[in-house]
Design a protein around this motif. Structure first.
Motif, PDB file in Angstrom:
ATOM      1  N   GLU A 162      -6.272  -3.760  -6.736  1.00 22.12           N
ATOM      2  CA  GLU A 162      -6.995  -2.840  -5.856  1.00 22.12           C
ATOM      3  C   GLU A 162      -8.339  -2.484  -6.475  1.00 22.12           C
TER       4      GLU A 162
ATOM      5  N   LYS B 277       2.980   2.208  -6.578  1.00 24.72           N
ATOM      6  CA  LYS B 277       2.555   0.836  -6.261  1.00 24.72           C
ATOM      7  C   LYS B 277       2.285   0.015  -7.511  1.00 24.72           C
TER       8      LYS B 277
ATOM      9  N   HIS C 210      -3.244   6.694   5.972  1.00 19.06           N
ATOM     10  CA  HIS C 210      -2.892   5.280   5.778  1.00 19.06           C
ATOM     11  C   HIS C 210      -2.043   4.771   6.941  1.00 19.06           C
TER      12      HIS C 210
ATOM     13  N   THR D   2       0.829  -1.202   0.000  1.00 19.53           N
ATOM     14  CA  THR D   2       0.000   0.000   0.000  1.00 19.53           C
ATOM     15  C   THR D   2       0.860   1.246   0.000  1.00 19.53           C
TER      16      THR D   2
ATOM     17  N   ASP E 187      -2.919  -5.413  -3.634  1.00 22.38           N
ATOM     18  CA  ASP E 187      -2.771  -3.982  -3.887  1.00 22.38           C
ATOM     19  C   ASP E 187      -3.838  -3.288  -3.039  1.00 22.38           C
ATOM     20  N   ARG E 188      -3.435  -2.889  -1.850  1.00 28.97           N
ATOM     21  CA  ARG E 188      -4.298  -2.270  -0.851  1.00 28.97           C
ATOM     22  C   ARG E 188      -5.133  -3.320  -0.130  1.00 28.97           C
TER      23      ARG E 188
ATOM     24  N   CYS F   8      -7.027   0.217   3.974  1.00 30.39           N
ATOM     25  CA  CYS F   8      -6.846   1.365   3.074  1.00 30.39           C
ATOM     26  C   CYS F   8      -8.185   2.044   2.800  1.00 30.39           C
TER      27      CYS F   8
END
Length: 183
Positions: A32, A15, A146, A8, A79-80, A84
């Motif tokens: 994500e 990313k 975050h 993240t 991805d996240r 998040c």
């Protein structure tokens, strides 16, 4: 069972480039959701979907769907994560949907993800797109949301500094270990 990591960072941190490189090396990646929710809504004529009341719920639902897909190797990188999405809700000053609260609780209880979160630091500039329309100052502010969200849930942030892409990818690979299941 696959070891699952979260990668993240704030918008514009790089990313996606890291994830595409990992994917090209055979790492299983969970995409994500926010970017796809924004793109879909914009395609439907909603210019700024992040202002819609259902925005956070839509992201959480898509994340849950994607995270439910079985892993294909010994390691998977997301991805996240739902954390998040919580940070995004707080950053946007949106109410936090019950679905998100319950899902984060389930995620934590299941131990699905490694406690080390791979946190990609900002590069010092932003390249805006149709979907990413954030200033560097706002991305830096979002980065703090975050960090606070992950720390609140007891995750350890492993910082991936602003280095050349190959060095960032190598750093992530050294942290996640072998990606294939032994035969």
């Amino acid at each position: 069972m696959a070891r699952e990591f979260i990668l993240t960072g704030a918008p514009g941190a790089g990313k996606t480039v890291i994830l595409r490189a990992l994917e090209a090396q055979g790492v299983d990646v969970v995409e994500e959701a926010a970017t796809d929710v924004i793109a879909l809504d914009q395609g439907r004529g909603i210019e700024e979907p992040w202002r819609q009341p259902e925005f956070i719920t839509d992201i959480a639902r898509l994340q849950l769907l994607r995270a439910a897909r079985p892993a294909t190797g010994a390691v998977r990188v997301a991805d996240r994560s739902l954390v998040c999405t919580l940070a995004l809700a707080e950053y946007l000053d949106h109410p936090v949907p019950e679905l998100l609260v319950e899902s984060i609780g389930s995620m934590l209880a299941s131990g699905q993800y490694e406690r080390q979160v791979l946190f990609v630091e900002l590069l010092g500039f932003i390249t805006n797109t149709e979907v990413r329309r954030i200033s560097l100052a706002d991305s830096m502010r979002f980065e703090r949301f975050h960090i606070e969200a992950y720390e609140r849930f007891g995750f350890e942030l492993v910082r991936i500094p602003a280095l050349p892409v190959d060095q960032r990818v190598a750093m992530v690979r050294s942290l996640i270990g072998p990606v294939m299941n032994p035969d």
